[in-house]
Design a protein around this motif. Structure first.
Motif, PDB file in Angstrom:
ATOM      1  N   ASN A 106       0.815  -1.212   0.000  1.00  0.00           N
ATOM      2  CA  ASN A 106       0.000   0.000   0.000  1.00  0.00           C
ATOM      3  C   ASN A 106       0.852   1.267   0.000  1.00  0.00           C
ATOM      4  OD1 ASN A 106      -2.141  -1.735   0.057  1.00  0.00           O
ATOM      5  ND2 ASN A 106      -3.148  -0.761   1.798  1.00  0.00           N
ATOM      6  N   LEU A 107       1.790   1.387   0.948  1.00  0.00           N
ATOM      7  CA  LEU A 107       2.720   2.520   0.993  1.00  0.00           C
ATOM      8  C   LEU A 107       2.004   3.854   0.820  1.00  0.00           C
ATOM      9  CD1 LEU A 107       5.633   0.955  -1.117  1.00  0.00           C
ATOM     10  CD2 LEU A 107       5.368   1.018   1.371  1.00  0.00           C
ATOM     11  N   GLY A 108       0.971   4.059   1.640  1.00  0.00           N
ATOM     12  CA  GLY A 108       0.274   5.338   1.633  1.00  0.00           C
ATOM     13  C   GLY A 108      -0.963   5.394   0.770  1.00  0.00           C
ATOM     14  N   TYR A 109      -1.212   4.359  -0.031  1.00  0.00           N
ATOM     15  CA  TYR A 109      -2.416   4.327  -0.873  1.00  0.00           C
ATOM     16  C   TYR A 109      -2.998   2.925  -0.813  1.00  0.00           C
ATOM     17  CZ  TYR A 109      -5.579   4.906  -4.823  1.00  0.00           C
ATOM     18  OH  TYR A 109      -6.709   4.961  -5.605  1.00  0.00           O
ATOM     19  N   PRO A 110      -4.319   2.770  -0.734  1.00  0.00           N
ATOM     20  CA  PRO A 110      -4.922   1.446  -0.534  1.00  0.00           C
ATOM     21  C   PRO A 110      -4.969   0.606  -1.810  1.00  0.00           C
ATOM     22  CG  PRO A 110      -6.640   3.106  -0.666  1.00  0.00           C
ATOM     23  CD  PRO A 110      -5.333   3.862  -0.688  1.00  0.00           C
ATOM     24  N   TYR A 111      -3.789   0.269  -2.349  1.00  0.00           N
ATOM     25  CA  TYR A 111      -3.756  -0.543  -3.567  1.00  0.00           C
ATOM     26  C   TYR A 111      -4.396  -1.916  -3.352  1.00  0.00           C
ATOM     27  CZ  TYR A 111      -0.516   2.838  -5.642  1.00  0.00           C
ATOM     28  OH  TYR A 111       0.050   3.986  -6.150  1.00  0.00           O
ATOM     29  N   SER A 112      -4.099  -2.544  -2.226  1.00  0.00           N
ATOM     30  CA  SER A 112      -4.649  -3.878  -1.978  1.00  0.00           C
ATOM     31  C   SER A 112      -6.173  -3.839  -1.962  1.00  0.00           C
ATOM     32  CB  SER A 112      -4.120  -4.428  -0.655  1.00  0.00           C
ATOM     33  OG  SER A 112      -2.714  -4.555  -0.684  1.00  0.00           O
ATOM     34  N   GLU A 113      -6.736  -2.827  -1.311  1.00  0.00           N
ATOM     35  CA  GLU A 113      -8.183  -2.694  -1.261  1.00  0.00           C
ATOM     36  C   GLU A 113      -8.758  -2.419  -2.645  1.00  0.00           C
ATOM     37  OE1 GLU A 113      -6.064  -1.363   0.809  1.00  0.00           O
ATOM     38  OE2 GLU A 113      -6.763  -1.475   2.877  1.00  0.00           O
ATOM     39  N   ALA A 114      -8.036  -1.621  -3.457  1.00  0.00           N
ATOM     40  CA  ALA A 114      -8.507  -1.324  -4.806  1.00  0.00           C
ATOM     41  C   ALA A 114      -8.557  -2.582  -5.663  1.00  0.00           C
ATOM     42  CB  ALA A 114      -7.601  -0.278  -5.458  1.00  0.00           C
ATOM     43  N   VAL A 115      -7.540  -3.454  -5.512  1.00  0.00           N
ATOM     44  CA  VAL A 115      -7.530  -4.714  -6.247  1.00  0.00           C
ATOM     45  C   VAL A 115      -8.690  -5.600  -5.790  1.00  0.00           C
ATOM     46  CG1 VAL A 115      -6.230  -6.833  -6.679  1.00  0.00           C
ATOM     47  CG2 VAL A 115      -5.051  -4.636  -6.693  1.00  0.00           C
ATOM     48  N   ALA A 116      -8.823  -5.750  -4.468  1.00  0.00           N
ATOM     49  CA  ALA A 116      -9.851  -6.630  -3.928  1.00  0.00           C
ATOM     50  C   ALA A 116     -11.260  -6.152  -4.263  1.00  0.00           C
ATOM     51  CB  ALA A 116      -9.686  -6.754  -2.411  1.00  0.00           C
ATOM     52  N   SER A 117     -11.465  -4.841  -4.353  1.00  0.00           N
ATOM     53  CA  SER A 117     -12.802  -4.303  -4.617  1.00  0.00           C
ATOM     54  C   SER A 117     -13.313  -4.680  -5.994  1.00  0.00           C
ATOM     55  CB  SER A 117     -12.790  -2.770  -4.474  1.00  0.00           C
ATOM     56  OG  SER A 117     -12.065  -2.168  -5.531  1.00  0.00           O
ATOM     57  N   GLN A 118     -12.409  -5.123  -6.887  1.00  0.00           N
ATOM     58  CA  GLN A 118     -12.813  -5.548  -8.230  1.00  0.00           C
ATOM     59  C   GLN A 118     -13.003  -7.068  -8.330  1.00  0.00           C
ATOM     60  OE1 GLN A 118     -10.312  -3.287 -11.308  1.00  0.00           O
ATOM     61  NE2 GLN A 118      -9.163  -3.016  -9.403  1.00  0.00           N
ATOM     62  N   GLY A 119     -12.935  -7.741  -7.190  1.00  0.00           N
ATOM     63  CA  GLY A 119     -13.048  -9.185  -7.198  1.00  0.00           C
ATOM     64  C   GLY A 119     -11.784  -9.869  -7.659  1.00  0.00           C
ATOM     65  N   LEU A 120     -10.642  -9.178  -7.518  1.00  0.00           N
ATOM     66  CA  LEU A 120      -9.344  -9.710  -7.919  1.00  0.00           C
ATOM     67  C   LEU A 120      -8.547 -10.109  -6.676  1.00  0.00           C
ATOM     68  CD1 LEU A 120      -8.628  -6.936 -10.575  1.00  0.00           C
ATOM     69  CD2 LEU A 120      -9.568  -9.207 -10.996  1.00  0.00           C
ATOM     70  N   VAL A 121      -7.392 -10.720  -6.889  1.00  0.00           N
ATOM     71  CA  VAL A 121      -6.635 -11.290  -5.770  1.00  0.00           C
ATOM     72  C   VAL A 121      -5.374 -10.475  -5.507  1.00  0.00           C
ATOM     73  CG1 VAL A 121      -5.532 -13.351  -4.842  1.00  0.00           C
ATOM     74  CG2 VAL A 121      -7.478 -13.577  -6.402  1.00  0.00           C
ATOM     75  N   PRO A 122      -5.307  -9.700  -4.399  1.00  0.00           N
ATOM     76  CA  PRO A 122      -4.074  -9.005  -4.038  1.00  0.00           C
ATOM     77  C   PRO A 122      -3.204  -9.874  -3.134  1.00  0.00           C
ATOM     78  CG  PRO A 122      -5.855  -8.246  -2.632  1.00  0.00           C
ATOM     79  CD  PRO A 122      -6.432  -9.324  -3.518  1.00  0.00           C
ATOM     80  N   LEU A 123      -1.912  -9.908  -3.422  1.00  0.00           N
ATOM     81  CA  LEU A 123      -0.948 -10.583  -2.553  1.00  0.00           C
ATOM     82  C   LEU A 123      -0.119  -9.489  -1.883  1.00  0.00           C
ATOM     83  CD1 LEU A 123       0.323 -13.434  -4.929  1.00  0.00           C
ATOM     84  CD2 LEU A 123      -1.436 -13.588  -3.165  1.00  0.00           C
ATOM     85  N   HIS A 124      -0.321  -9.287  -0.596  1.00  0.00           N
ATOM     86  CA  HIS A 124       0.353  -8.209   0.124  1.00  0.00           C
ATOM     87  C   HIS A 124       1.758  -8.681   0.474  1.00  0.00           C
ATOM     88  CE1 HIS A 124       0.472  -5.268   3.725  1.00  0.00           C
ATOM     89  NE2 HIS A 124       0.732  -4.624   2.609  1.00  0.00           N
TER      90      HIS A 124
END
Length: 235
Positions: A106-124
């Motif tokens: 994420n580093l200051g921006y919710p990238y993981s949440e943005a990926v997950a919100s599309q029904g995709l798979v984020p690997l943190h």
């Protein structure tokens, strides 16, 4: 991390966790506090990412429709390293019904949440971590702009060989807008990539520029490479 069990986690728990992850402390220990519910839903991915992945603005761009034409076999399962908000995963799901795992920090921006919100798979996970994927499983590995000359040379070589590990025979390695100094491209990175012994499908190099012209003597590289197939042997 100090916290009160069964209560909300400290507000800085995510930033603290990411600073530890970047230093190799991963996986983090389990905890008994509640994560903050700051889930962010995005209506679309960043427009620049979508535009660049749909149509070519320069020789460095590799639009997804062109990628699918160049691929010698269907892309069904892929990994996008440093994939930001998941633009590639979204497009490959829509255009090829492919499943794409996206590594994010994420580093200051919710990238993981943005990926997950599309029904995709984020690997943190950070770039230096071994990919949590079985050997020879993937049709495509893409190293996006997060993979560049700022990564220590040994770490980058480990990353490339781990990409080789998870790619199936005949799979594709896509280095997308990798930037480095001109001399380092010929002296360090081209030989490093060459050690994989992959077939070159696309290799494009252009000067890295900004409003003032060429920047710091750097160049961009976009390469699409194919892992050799397994050779049949007589028994």
């Amino acid at each position: 991390m100090n916290y009160t069990p069964f209560r909300p986690c400290p507000p800085d728990s995510l930033s603290l966790a990411e600073s530890l992850i970047l230093r190799g402390c991963h996986p983090l220990p389990r905890r008994r506090c509640f994560s903050p519910s700051h889930f962010v839903r995005t209506q679309t991915e960043p427009k620049t990412d979508i535009t660049r992945l749909l149509s070519a603005g320069s020789a460095l761009d590799l639009p997804v429709p062109q990628l699918l034409r160049l691929s010698p076999s269907p892309i069904r399962l892929a990994l996008d390293i440093g994939g930001g908000s998941g633009a590639l995963a979204s497009l490959l799901r829509r255009l090829a019904n492919a499943t794409v795992l996206t590594t994010t920090m994420n580093l200051g921006y919710p990238y993981s949440e943005a990926v997950a919100s599309q029904g995709l798979v984020p690997l943190h996970m950070p770039l230096q971590q071994r990919f949590p994927v079985h050997d020879g499983s993937l049709d495509l590995v893409r190293a996006g702009r997060a993979v560049n000359r700022w990564i220590p040379t040994p770490s980058l070589e480990f990353l490339l060989f781990d990409a080789d590990r998870v790619l199936r025979p005949g799979g594709l390695l896509w280095m997308d807008h990798f930037f480095c100094r001109t001399g380092d491209l010929t002296g360090i990175y081209t030989p490093m990539i060459g050690r994989l012994s992959y077939k070159t499908i696309k290799w494009a190099v252009e000067n890295k520029t900004d409003g003032g012209g060429v920047r710091y003597g750097e160049v961009y590289l976009t390469a699409l490479l194919q892992k050799p197939p397994v050779l049949a042997t007589k028994v």
